[in-house]
Design an enzyme around this catalytic site. Structure first.
Site, short mmCIF file in Angstrom:
data_model
loop_
_atom_site.label_atom_id
_atom_site.label_comp_id
_atom_site.label_asym_id
_atom_site.label_seq_id
_atom_site.Cartn_x
_atom_site.Cartn_y
_atom_site.Cartn_z
N ARG A 81 0.14 -4.80 3.90
CA ARG A 81 1.36 -5.46 3.47
C ARG A 81 2.30 -5.71 4.66
O ARG A 81 2.19 -5.07 5.68
CB ARG A 81 2.09 -4.62 2.42
CG ARG A 81 1.38 -4.50 1.08
CD ARG A 81 2.15 -3.61 0.14
NE ARG A 81 2.16 -2.21 0.58
CZ ARG A 81 3.16 -1.62 1.19
NH1 ARG A 81 4.27 -2.30 1.47
NH2 ARG A 81 3.08 -0.35 1.54
N LYS B 239 1.74 -6.37 -5.66
CA LYS B 239 2.98 -5.66 -5.38
C LYS B 239 4.20 -6.52 -5.71
O LYS B 239 5.29 -5.98 -5.98
CB LYS B 239 3.03 -5.21 -3.93
CG LYS B 239 2.04 -4.08 -3.61
CD LYS B 239 2.24 -2.87 -4.53
CE LYS B 239 1.33 -1.72 -4.15
NZ LYS B 239 1.41 -0.59 -5.12
N SER C 175 0.26 4.84 -0.88
CA SER C 175 -1.13 4.52 -0.58
C SER C 175 -1.71 5.54 0.40
O SER C 175 -1.08 5.91 1.39
CB SER C 175 -1.21 3.12 0.04
OG SER C 175 -2.53 2.81 0.40
N LYS D 277 -3.88 8.89 -5.04
CA LYS D 277 -3.58 8.51 -6.43
C LYS D 277 -4.83 8.04 -7.16
O LYS D 277 -5.10 8.46 -8.28
CB LYS D 277 -2.54 7.37 -6.47
CG LYS D 277 -1.15 7.74 -6.04
CD LYS D 277 -0.13 6.69 -6.42
CE LYS D 277 -0.55 5.26 -6.15
NZ LYS D 277 -0.81 5.00 -4.73
N THR D 278 -5.57 7.14 -6.53
CA THR D 278 -6.76 6.58 -7.19
C THR D 278 -7.85 7.64 -7.31
O THR D 278 -8.43 7.83 -8.39
CB THR D 278 -7.28 5.38 -6.40
OG1 THR D 278 -6.28 4.37 -6.36
CG2 THR D 278 -8.54 4.81 -7.04
N ASP E 67 -2.35 2.96 -10.24
CA ASP E 67 -1.32 2.65 -9.25
C ASP E 67 0.07 2.40 -9.80
O ASP E 67 1.05 2.81 -9.19
CB ASP E 67 -1.76 1.42 -8.44
CG ASP E 67 -0.95 1.25 -7.16
OD1 ASP E 67 -0.65 2.28 -6.52
OD2 ASP E 67 -0.64 0.12 -6.80
#
Length: 532
Positions: free
Chosen positions: A60, A200, A239, A243-244, A258
């Site tokens: 990003r 996002k 990130s 989390k995943t 997410d």
């Protein structure tokens, strides 16, 4: 190539977007892959996965994200965190981008953000690249085909990577631009092929809209117990914090990986898919995610592969450490069919501590939970943003500052109110380093993290003996099944305890200095919980 279904009264021409080449509406996965291959956008990989590279932008570009300063939002945007763009700059940007698009083919997906229809928004995504359309078709929620006949978008997003912004004319910072105009209900993205900007942008929209309805938007993954949605857990984290990986527990039902909301009825996923990091992806530790990398339609971003066998190299980060795969939620066998859960029973705040100071798990009081939520301490991992080549300690409030258009206290107070109302237990989990800082120590063993989380979620960890952490004042278990006791006391994992103490003091000072910005806006109990 035939176009798909679309509301005949809601075509691009009706939105002032005309003069384009072919416009393909709501193509499904096979047609999008066919178009992307025809356009030379990528390569068909094993199992029908689609392999792409995103050029110089492999993460990003948060510094290039702008909010337009219209009267309706001028007093509610957190301007210290969100770059401003004038309405005149946006109007010029919009006009020039539409002019640039003329004569070119575009792909349109009409999609939904939010599994709870009470709080969902309709999003029209217009993309120059067919594979971006495939990506966002995975990541947002797909309406039933018949519902497309009457679909009307609440917001429109135009993504045109070949367009280069003019900072002087468009009131932006570089040739790359992400511009949100809440009054015109439009987002413009130009100058970057990184697909994560698409999803996002929708998250940022919901982060602004939902608090007004008393809904807490969360940068988190979520799961619930089998046959018991009331037993829901959410996992906050930036990130690279896990989390995943940690929410994809085969013993629980995955709600999403997410982005979620916490409403008056419970938890709901914003998305319809997952966007998982693939660097060093382990088929034994993460079999479900690994399996998606050879499934039809999965988008594989920036991974090196064998040109003859198309075997993916999960260790080669020569393009970026932020290599990823995007796939629909149903590719995970234990995914929820509704993407809905109950009110969170457990709240997990994930941090990747590159200092090697924090324990693998700690229990937080509600005041400590708000403190650590507002602090949002973690380490940016390599590749997630441009210019990050090794872990960098950072404080990202609400574990998602780049996506927070409102002041942090708005989200912090919402979280605190919901914890108080529904009685959630809060935990801080360190998936970063132990035995030393980055470069000396080693990453926290994922098996230990999973064992601790299992004990936290099934309630057994609450019955353990706890000690008070001398640095932060939270409770740390002294023993847990399947976890070496030494791991639970980070100071003991260091060869030099004095070096640990010095590192801990440094981290405590960083927390204190960072938190000074929130002191005028918080209650006394949170101030007292700042450092135990």
């Amino acid at each position: 190539m035939a176009s798909g279904r679309v509301n005949p009264n809601f075509r691009l021409e009706d939105q002032g977007i005309d003069g384009l080449g072919n416009v393909f509406y709501n193509l499904m996965e096979p047609a999008l892959i066919e178009a992307a291959l025809k356009n030379g956008e990528g390569t068909l990989g094993k199992g029908g996965a689609f392999l792409v590279t995103t050029g110089k932008f492999t993460g990003r570009s948060p510094r290039d994200k702008h909010v337009v300063t219209t009267d309706s939002v001028a007093d509610s945007i957190w301007w210290e965190n969100n770059a401003a763009m004038s309405p005149e700059g946006f109007d010029a940007l919009h006009a020039d981008m539409i002019e640039h698009m003329k004569g070119r083919d575009y792909y349109v997906q009409d999609l939904v953000g939010g599994a709870d229809p009470t709080h969902a928004i309709n999003v029209r995504m217009i993309t120059e690249l067919a594979w971006h359309n495939l990506f966002i078709r995975h990541l947002l929620r797909r309406p039933d085909r018949e519902d497309l006949d009457e679909f009307i978008a609440d917001f429109t997003i135009i993504n045109c990577p070949s367009f280069q912004a003019d900072p002087a004319k468009h009131d932006c910072k570089s040739e790359t631009v992400i511009a949100l105009n809440f009054d015109r209900k439009t987002i413009l993205i130009g100058g970057t092929e990184y697909a994560g900007e698409n999803k996002k942008s929708v998250f940022t929209l919901l982060n602004y809209l939902l608090p007004e309805k008393g809904v807490m938007p969360m940068h988190c993954s979520a799961n619930h117990a089998v046959d018991n949605p009331v037993d829901t857990a959410v996992f906050f984290g930036l990130s690279g914090t896990g989390k995943t990986t940690l929410s994809a527990d085969p013993e629980r039902v995955l709600i999403g990986d997410d982005e979620h909301g916490w409403s008056e009825r419970g938890t709901f996923n914003f998305e319809g898919g997952c966007y998982a990091k693939t660097i060093n992806l382990d088929p034994e530790a993460e079999p479900e995610i690994y399996a998606t990398t050879t499934k039809f339609g999965t988008v594989i971003e920036n991974m090196i592969f064998d040109p003859e066998t198309f075997e993916l190299d999960f260790e080669d980060d020569s393009l970026t450490a932020n290599m990823r795969c995007a796939y629909p939620l149903e590719y995970i066998s234990n995914a929820s069919s509704t993407a809905l859960g109950g009110h969170p029973k457990n709240i997990i705040m994930l941090t990747c501590d590159a200092f090697g100071v924090l324990p693998p798990i700690a229990r937080l009081t509600p005041a400590q939970a708000m403190y650590h939520f507002l602090s949002g301490f973690t380490s940016k991992v390599a590749g997630t943003e441009r210019g990050v080549t090794e872990p960098e300690p950072t404080f990202s409030t609400c574990f998602g500052a780049p996506f927070m258009p409102r002041r942090p206290e708005v989200y912090g107070n919402l979280l605190r109110e919901k914890i108080a109302k529904h009685g959630a237990t809060c935990w801080l989990v360190n998936t970063g380093w132990t035995g030393g800082a980055y470069g000396t120590g080693s990453r926290m063993p994922i098996k230990a993290t999973r064992a601790l989380l299992t004990a936290a979620l099934d309630g057994s960890l609450a019955e353990a003996d706890f000690r008070k952490d001398q640095n932060f004042g939270f409770d740390v278990p002294v023993a847990a099944p399947g976890v070496a006791e030494v791991l639970l006391d980070p100071r003991r994992t260091w060869d030099d305890p004095d070096a640990y103490d010095a590192q801990a003091a440094k981290l405590v000072e960083m927390f204190s200095k960072n938190f000074e910005q929130y002191l005028p806006h918080i209650d006394a109990d949170v101030k007292a919980a700042a450092i135990g």
